[in-house]
Design an enzyme around this catalytic site. Structure first.
Site, PDB file in Angstrom:
ATOM      1  N   CYS A 155       0.733  -1.454   0.187  1.00  0.00           N
ATOM      2  CA  CYS A 155      -0.017   0.120   0.033  1.00  0.00           C
ATOM      3  C   CYS A 155       0.517   1.266  -0.239  1.00  0.00           C
ATOM      4  CB  CYS A 155      -0.593   0.278   1.049  1.00  0.00           C
ATOM      5  SG  CYS A 155      -1.861  -1.893   1.242  1.00  0.00           S
TER       6      CYS A 155
ATOM      7  N   LYS B  66       9.603 -10.654 -17.899  1.00  0.00           N
ATOM      8  CA  LYS B  66       8.752  -9.028 -18.513  1.00  0.00           C
ATOM      9  C   LYS B  66       7.519  -9.808 -19.744  1.00  0.00           C
ATOM     10  CE  LYS B  66      10.404  -6.858 -16.521  1.00  0.00           C
ATOM     11  NZ  LYS B  66      10.821  -7.981 -15.534  1.00  0.00           N
TER      12      LYS B  66
ATOM     13  N   HIS C 252      13.703 -32.457 -23.320  1.00  0.00           N
ATOM     14  CA  HIS C 252      12.809 -33.492 -22.280  1.00  0.00           C
ATOM     15  C   HIS C 252      11.255 -32.855 -21.976  1.00  0.00           C
ATOM     16  CE1 HIS C 252      17.270 -35.544 -21.999  1.00  0.00           C
ATOM     17  NE2 HIS C 252      17.550 -33.843 -22.182  1.00  0.00           N
TER      18      HIS C 252
ATOM     19  N   ASN D   2       0.093  -0.352   6.408  1.00  0.00           N
ATOM     20  CA  ASN D   2       0.877  -0.809   5.248  1.00  0.00           C
ATOM     21  C   ASN D   2       1.641  -1.874   6.024  1.00  0.00           C
ATOM     22  OD1 ASN D   2       1.871  -1.560   2.845  1.00  0.00           O
ATOM     23  ND2 ASN D   2       3.272  -0.397   2.963  1.00  0.00           N
ATOM     24  N   GLY D   3       0.852  -3.331   4.902  1.00  0.00           N
ATOM     25  CA  GLY D   3       1.119  -4.008   6.266  1.00  0.00           C
ATOM     26  C   GLY D   3       0.009  -4.947   6.791  1.00  0.00           C
TER      27      GLY D   3
ATOM     28  N   TRP E 164      -4.091  -1.710  -1.622  1.00  0.00           N
ATOM     29  CA  TRP E 164      -3.452  -3.601  -2.239  1.00  0.00           C
ATOM     30  C   TRP E 164      -3.952  -4.631  -1.145  1.00  0.00           C
ATOM     31  CZ3 TRP E 164       0.411  -7.458  -2.650  1.00  0.00           C
ATOM     32  CH2 TRP E 164       0.568  -8.669  -3.821  1.00  0.00           C
TER      33      TRP E 164
ATOM     34  N   LYS F 117       4.606  -3.227  -7.071  1.00  0.00           N
ATOM     35  CA  LYS F 117       6.376  -2.748  -7.812  1.00  0.00           C
ATOM     36  C   LYS F 117       7.825  -3.333  -6.317  1.00  0.00           C
ATOM     37  CE  LYS F 117       9.904  -1.368  -8.984  1.00  0.00           C
ATOM     38  NZ  LYS F 117      10.260  -1.556 -10.717  1.00  0.00           N
TER      39      LYS F 117
ATOM     40  N   GLU G  81      13.933 -14.423 -18.136  1.00  0.00           N
ATOM     41  CA  GLU G  81      13.923 -12.798 -17.527  1.00  0.00           C
ATOM     42  C   GLU G  81      13.087 -12.185 -18.896  1.00  0.00           C
ATOM     43  OE1 GLU G  81      13.519 -11.358 -15.229  1.00  0.00           O
ATOM     44  OE2 GLU G  81      13.412  -8.633 -16.073  1.00  0.00           O
TER      45      GLU G  81
ATOM     46  N   ARG H 238       2.779   1.815  -7.065  1.00  0.00           N
ATOM     47  CA  ARG H 238       3.066   0.411  -6.276  1.00  0.00           C
ATOM     48  C   ARG H 238       2.322  -0.490  -6.538  1.00  0.00           C
ATOM     49  NH1 ARG H 238       5.874   2.260  -1.589  1.00  0.00           N
ATOM     50  NH2 ARG H 238       4.739   1.140   0.051  1.00  0.00           N
TER      51      ARG H 238
ATOM     52  N   GLU I 145       3.857 -10.821 -17.335  1.00  0.00           N
ATOM     53  CA  GLU I 145       3.861 -10.160 -16.336  1.00  0.00           C
ATOM     54  C   GLU I 145       3.371  -8.112 -16.382  1.00  0.00           C
ATOM     55  OE1 GLU I 145       6.577  -7.900 -13.281  1.00  0.00           O
ATOM     56  OE2 GLU I 145       8.423  -8.302 -15.092  1.00  0.00           O
TER      57      GLU I 145
HETATM   58  C1  AGP Z   1      10.512  -7.401 -11.957  1.00  0.00           C
HETATM   59  O1  AGP Z   1       9.753  -6.922 -13.426  1.00  0.00           O
HETATM   60  C2  AGP Z   1       8.521  -7.294 -11.254  1.00  0.00           C
HETATM   61  N1  AGP Z   1       8.283  -6.859 -10.794  1.00  0.00           N
HETATM   62  C3  AGP Z   1       9.028  -8.393  -9.353  1.00  0.00           C
HETATM   63  O2  AGP Z   1       9.997  -9.633 -10.050  1.00  0.00           O
HETATM   64  C4  AGP Z   1      10.385  -8.198  -9.162  1.00  0.00           C
HETATM   65  O3  AGP Z   1      11.300  -8.291  -9.816  1.00  0.00           O
HETATM   66  C5  AGP Z   1      10.709  -8.868  -7.721  1.00  0.00           C
HETATM   67  O4  AGP Z   1       8.977  -8.840  -6.847  1.00  0.00           O
HETATM   68  C6  AGP Z   1      11.670  -8.306  -6.332  1.00  0.00           C
HETATM   69  O5  AGP Z   1      11.622  -7.650  -6.302  1.00  0.00           O
HETATM   70  P1  AGP Z   1      13.138  -6.456  -5.748  1.00  0.00           P
HETATM   71  O6  AGP Z   1      13.750  -6.552  -6.605  1.00  0.00           O
HETATM   72  O7  AGP Z   1      12.390  -4.858  -5.831  1.00  0.00           O
HETATM   73  O8  AGP Z   1      12.756  -7.587  -4.284  1.00  0.00           O
END
Ligand code: AGP
Length: 614
Positions: free
Chosen positions: A2, A491, A510, A101-102, A75, A609, A487, A27, A494
């Site tokens: 949040c 990308k 395999h 937040n939490g 969130w 984020k 990666e 966020r 997500e």
């Molecule tokens: C990356 O594109 C994602 N948003 C996510 O996997 C991110 O890398 C992961 O949550 C780790 O975040 P951090 O690097 O802030 O620890």
């Protein structure tokens, strides 16, 4: 994760709160709200959805004149994203209001006691219990900050929250245990926020709160208290970030801006950290407090992270084992923390985290430290929890990364890890000075190669139009580039919501080869390197089964016509730096496909984020 903003001062609080929450939109959130205190009146405005929905509520029912307030983007963790579950939350008699937040893990037990004592609740959230508990302490005659301090021992879990009381206008109290909270020190006004991006427009003087700290802000003062209510020194830091950096700078999305900032981010991350003449890597002592002797006593490295940062660790494994000659493990933080890891005081733990607030990564660091490990963080956010709990932090100087999908932070992490590996290799006598010098020379050339990769994305836009309706993608890579296949797949999935898998190319037969048909685009990372011929063979296998092949190769690979349906080229560099170039077209491909699919590129659905909860 949040977002929290608080303000007290002479200006209109509503516009400051909304402006601050807008800076925290990256966020990820699904409802928002503000609470304003004016002449003993508590005014709440909340709405599910986005800030624009909250602003409509405010247009229909404005709050005039208030000079003090708290705001929140939620969130959802407990309770659906509805108006009643949106923060801020009040106590039963509407005298106290909080934003949180939490997660309060024992909220049901607390709520049961409060209901039994006659309290009524308006939401399904865990956060609402905080307002009720604080109000009860105020009923006992305690000032707001003491009321907050007195309820903290009852809360289990992680929390950063702000509270206001109609009995004490002009005062906001904030406390943190887990998620971050930052105080902004203004001139005749003060601020609270979840991170500095919400404050930069107003002040660059900030105080990063530690866990177990409670802050009292009024327009004229900032007081820090420990859990026993004892005063603590207020240490202001000046944020160098340019507020403009945290804006889009003319790009359509933060993600596209940040993709194009990568040459600069790499430059900033390596600046001042090496000398070509001396063939040496320099880290300041507070960044990297391990001496050469310490480094020679290390017998194992554990790289720990989540998500994209974990992919950076997979690349770094190759760098560390080649440059340093140490066995290097890579672990998901969420796995490491629960598997009773074999850690000694000769283990070097390196956590990689853009935000510095990822709950699993922080927990893994704490677990490793209790077992005696040395610890380094690779992080992009100065003052974040990771930077304060690791022994040293190598900051990636990217500036704020706002897009939820990590791009510039990822390539900067790879540069920081590359430098760390060279530094360790030299300290352990495995790399001679001229070898270090050669690797540094290649690194120094990297930003211009990155710029070349990003100059023209017209071919990638054509690919995006071709494949935007695909339902699945397969990404293949080998060796140091296998993590880039992972990666690239992350990308894409997500931000475009297309299912995508990254796989070691040698593993295709395999199992995944059963997926190959004309509907499955296969992205094959095939730079001209020691396993190029093996990749060519894998590409043949794909073509032989009617698969559609997108090859990403290096300019010196020769003519691949006929071997792939589409060919993207990146400049040649050393094998160790090739991952940084190969990921660039994959970032752009995922961006353009997501754009064509009408996805919310900067704030993909369900994502945050920084995942500050388990
Ligand atoms: C990356 O594109 C994602 N948003 C996510 O996997 C991110 O890398 C992961 O949550 C780790 O975040 P951090 O690097 O802030 O620890």
């Amino acid at each position: 994760m949040c977002g929290i903003v608080g303000y007290v001062g002479p200006r209109n609080a509503t516009s400051i709160l909304i402006g601050g929450l807008r800076k925290l939109e990256y966020r990820g959130y699904d409802s928002a709200g503000i609470a304003l205190l004016d002449q003993g009146q508590l005014e709440l405005r909340r709405s599910p959805g986005k800030l624009r929905d909250l602003e409509e509520v405010l247009e229909e029912n404005p709050v005039k004149g208030s000079k003090q307030g708290i705001g929140h983007t939620r969130w959802a963790t407990h309770g659906r994203p509805t108006k009643d579950n949106a923060h801020p939350h009040r106590d039963a008699r509407e005298r106290v209001v909080v934003v949180h937040n939490g997660i309060i893990e024992n909220y049901l037990e607390i709520k049961k006691d409060l209901l039994a004592a006659g309290d009524t609740f308006r939401s399904d959230t865990d956060s609402e219990v905080i307002a009720h508990l604080v109000a009860r302490e105020i009923d006992q005659g305690h000032p707001l900050e003491q009321a907050v301090l007195r309820i903290i021992p009852r809360l289990e879990g992680i929390f950063a929250f702000c509270a206001m009381s109609i009995d004490e206008p002009g005062k906001i109290v904030g406390t943190r245990l887990g998620p971050p909270m930052v105080v902004g020190a203004g001139d005749g006004e003060n601020f609270l926020a979840s991170d500095v991006t919400a404050l930069l427009e107003h002040t660059r003087q900030v105080i990063f709160m530690e866990d177990h700290e409670t802050v009292v802000i009024t327009a004229e003062e900032i007081r820090l208290l420990d859990d026993d209510g004892q005063p603590k020194p207020v240490q202001k830091q000046r944020i160098a970030w340019d507020p403009i950096l945290a804006e889009k700078g003319g790009y359509r999305h933060f993600m596209l801006k940040e993709i194009h900032e990568q040459a600069g981010a790499i430059n900033e991350t390596m600046a001042g950290r090496f000398s070509l003449e001396q063939g040496k890597v320099f880290f300041a002592k507070e960044e990297f407090p391990l001496t050469d002797e310490d480094l020679r006593s290390i017998d194992r490295v554990c790289l720990i992270a989540c998500g994209t940062s974990w992919h950076a660790c997979l690349v770094a494994k190759f760098l560390l084992e080649k440059f340093v000659g140490l066995p290097t493990e890579v672990d998901y933080a969420s796995e490491f923390r629960y598997r009773d890891p074999l850690i000694t005081d000769k283990t070097l733990i390196t956590i990689v985290t853009q935000s510095g607030e990822t709950a699993d990564t922080l927990a893994a660091l704490r677990e490793a430290k209790t077992r005696g490990a040395r610890s380094i963080a690779i992080c992009n956010v100065m003052g974040s929890t990771a930077t304060r709990e690791a022994e040293g932090t190598i900051l990636t100087h990217c500036g704020p990364e706002i897009g939820v999908a990590s791009t510039k932070a990822f390539t900067a992490q790879l540069v920081a890890l590359y430098l760390m590996a060279l530094r360790m290799g030299a300290a352990r006598g495995r790399l001679k000075q001229d070898t270090v010098c050669e690797h540094l020379l290649q690194l120094a050339k990297l930003p211009s190669l990155v710029e070349r990769c990003l100059e023209d994305d017209s071919k990638i836009q054509e690919l995006a139009r071709e494949f935007k309706d695909a339902t699945d993608f397969l990404y293949l890579g080998r060796g140091v580039n296998y993590p880039i296949a992972l990666e690239g797949a992350l990308k894409l999935k997500e931000i475009s919501y297309i299912h995508a898998e990254g796989y070691p190319a040698g593993e295709m037969k395999h199992g995944p080869i059963a997926l190959i048909d004309e509907t499955l685009p296969v992205v094959s990372l095939a730079p001209k390197d020691a396993v190029f011929d093996k990749m060519m063979a894998n590409m043949e296998e794909v073509k032989a089964r009617g698969g559609t092949l997108i090859a990403v190769t290096t300019e010196d690979a020769g003519d691949l016509d006929g071997k792939a349906d589409f060919i993207l080229e990146v400049p040649k560099t050393t094998p160790e730096l090739t991952p940084i170039l190969l990921v660039l077209p994959l970032q752009l491909l995922s961006y353009h496909i997501a754009l064509l699919r009408g996805c919310d590129v900067d704030q993909p659905r369900n994502l945050a984020k920084s995942v500050t909860v388990e």
